[in-house]
Design a protein around this motif. Structure first.
Motif, mmCIF file in Angstrom:
data_model
loop_
_atom_site.group_PDB
_atom_site.id
_atom_site.type_symbol
_atom_site.label_atom_id
_atom_site.label_comp_id
_atom_site.label_asym_id
_atom_site.label_seq_id
_atom_site.Cartn_x
_atom_site.Cartn_y
_atom_site.Cartn_z
ATOM 1 N N LYS A 11 29.469 -16.607 87.681
ATOM 2 C CA LYS A 11 29.478 -16.657 86.228
ATOM 3 C C LYS A 11 30.126 -15.400 85.642
ATOM 4 O O LYS A 11 30.002 -14.318 86.192
ATOM 5 N N LEU A 12 30.828 -15.585 84.521
ATOM 6 C CA LEU A 12 31.441 -14.467 83.814
ATOM 7 C C LEU A 12 30.832 -14.345 82.430
ATOM 8 O O LEU A 12 30.424 -15.346 81.863
ATOM 9 N N PRO A 13 30.761 -13.197 81.785
ATOM 10 C CA PRO A 13 31.182 -11.934 82.386
ATOM 11 C C PRO A 13 30.181 -11.481 83.431
ATOM 12 O O PRO A 13 29.011 -11.831 83.380
ATOM 13 N N GLN A 14 30.672 -10.737 84.377
ATOM 14 C CA GLN A 14 29.806 -10.180 85.396
ATOM 15 C C GLN A 14 29.364 -8.802 84.928
ATOM 16 O O GLN A 14 30.181 -7.993 84.521
ATOM 17 N N ILE A 15 28.082 -8.567 84.996
ATOM 18 C CA ILE A 15 27.558 -7.257 84.617
ATOM 19 C C ILE A 15 27.199 -6.528 85.893
ATOM 20 O O ILE A 15 26.450 -7.030 86.725
ATOM 21 N N ARG A 16 27.764 -5.350 86.032
ATOM 22 C CA ARG A 16 27.585 -4.559 87.245
ATOM 23 C C ARG A 16 27.070 -3.187 86.851
ATOM 24 O O ARG A 16 27.463 -2.642 85.823
ATOM 25 N N TYR A 31 14.674 0.249 91.353
ATOM 26 C CA TYR A 31 15.893 0.313 90.543
ATOM 27 C C TYR A 31 16.599 -1.045 90.549
ATOM 28 O O TYR A 31 17.009 -1.543 89.497
ATOM 29 N N ARG A 32 16.752 -1.638 91.708
ATOM 30 C CA ARG A 32 17.418 -2.934 91.807
ATOM 31 C C ARG A 32 16.699 -3.972 90.950
ATOM 32 O O ARG A 32 17.323 -4.716 90.197
ATOM 33 N N LEU A 33 15.386 -4.026 91.049
ATOM 34 C CA LEU A 33 14.610 -5.002 90.284
ATOM 35 C C LEU A 33 14.730 -4.759 88.778
ATOM 36 O O LEU A 33 14.863 -5.703 87.993
ATOM 37 N N GLU A 36 18.129 -5.971 87.731
ATOM 38 C CA GLU A 36 18.160 -7.431 87.776
ATOM 39 C C GLU A 36 17.454 -8.025 86.554
ATOM 40 O O GLU A 36 17.939 -8.964 85.931
ATOM 41 N N GLU A 37 16.309 -7.457 86.185
ATOM 42 C CA GLU A 37 15.579 -7.914 85.001
ATOM 43 C C GLU A 37 16.382 -7.692 83.718
ATOM 44 O O GLU A 37 16.233 -8.438 82.752
ATOM 45 N N ALA A 38 17.255 -6.684 83.707
ATOM 46 C CA ALA A 38 18.082 -6.395 82.538
ATOM 47 C C ALA A 38 19.311 -7.294 82.470
ATOM 48 O O ALA A 38 20.100 -7.198 81.533
#
Length: 185
Positions: A11-16, A31-33, A36-38
């Protein structure tokens, strides 16, 4: 709503998000979680490298290199500075697009003295469309990126000899890790 996907079906946009390991060393999973929640779809972690203040020697600068970053992304640093790429380690005025709304004024050290840089508060959409980023893109598009000192000395535009190995689990045909499962919101 139309769902837009890239060539890999993501899916786009990709948030990184990208961080350095020392900042999350105590609890990288937390941090990862949190990211991911954001709504972040890809979390990357780099080693701590400090390129601030380093200039490339003239013979290492690739004159005809085209940088895709100003056309693909914006970077918001920890202090709220909005930049056209992840290589702007010094946050030079020539590439400082603005500052994210609510961020403190940008201070820089000039000849040993601190001064406030006049940067406008803006949203990411405003930054994406602003005159300064358009000018940066035009210089890159016309092959004149070395007119921007920060871009001239960027490690991404340096002459390199490449690598002499590729990790075994990297799939060159699909340009991704072979045996790893990636999640994308």
């Amino acid at each position: 709503m139309v769902e837009i996907r890239d060539g890999l079906g993501l899916k786009l946009p990709q948030i990184r998000t990208n961080t350095i390991y020392p900042a999350i060393a105590n609890d990288p999973e937390r941090y990862r979680l949190l990211m991911e929640e954001a709504g972040v779809g890809l979390v990357t972690v780099n080693e701590l490298l400090d390129f601030r203040g380093a200039e490339l020697p003239d013979d290492a600068i690739a004159e005809n290199w085209f940088c895709q970053y100003p056309f693909q992304r914006l970077v918001v640093s920890a202090n709220g500075a909005i930049l056209p790429c992840p290589g702007a380690h010094n946050e030079e005025e020539t590439v400082l697009v603005g500052r994210f709304r609510g961020s403190p004024e940008k201070r820089v050290k000039d000849d040993g003295l601190w001064r406030i840089v006049d940067t406008h508060e803006m949203t990411l959409m405003e930054a994406w469309k602003c005159d300064k980023i358009q000018r940066i893109r035009e210089l890159h598009r016309s092959g004149r990126r070395t007119e921007i000192d920060a871009c001239k000395h960027c490690r991404h535009g340096a002459k390199t000899n490449g690598v002499d190995w590729i990790p075994d689990d990297w799939d060159m045909d699909r340009m991704r890790w072979g045996d790893r499962t990636w999640r994308n919101g």
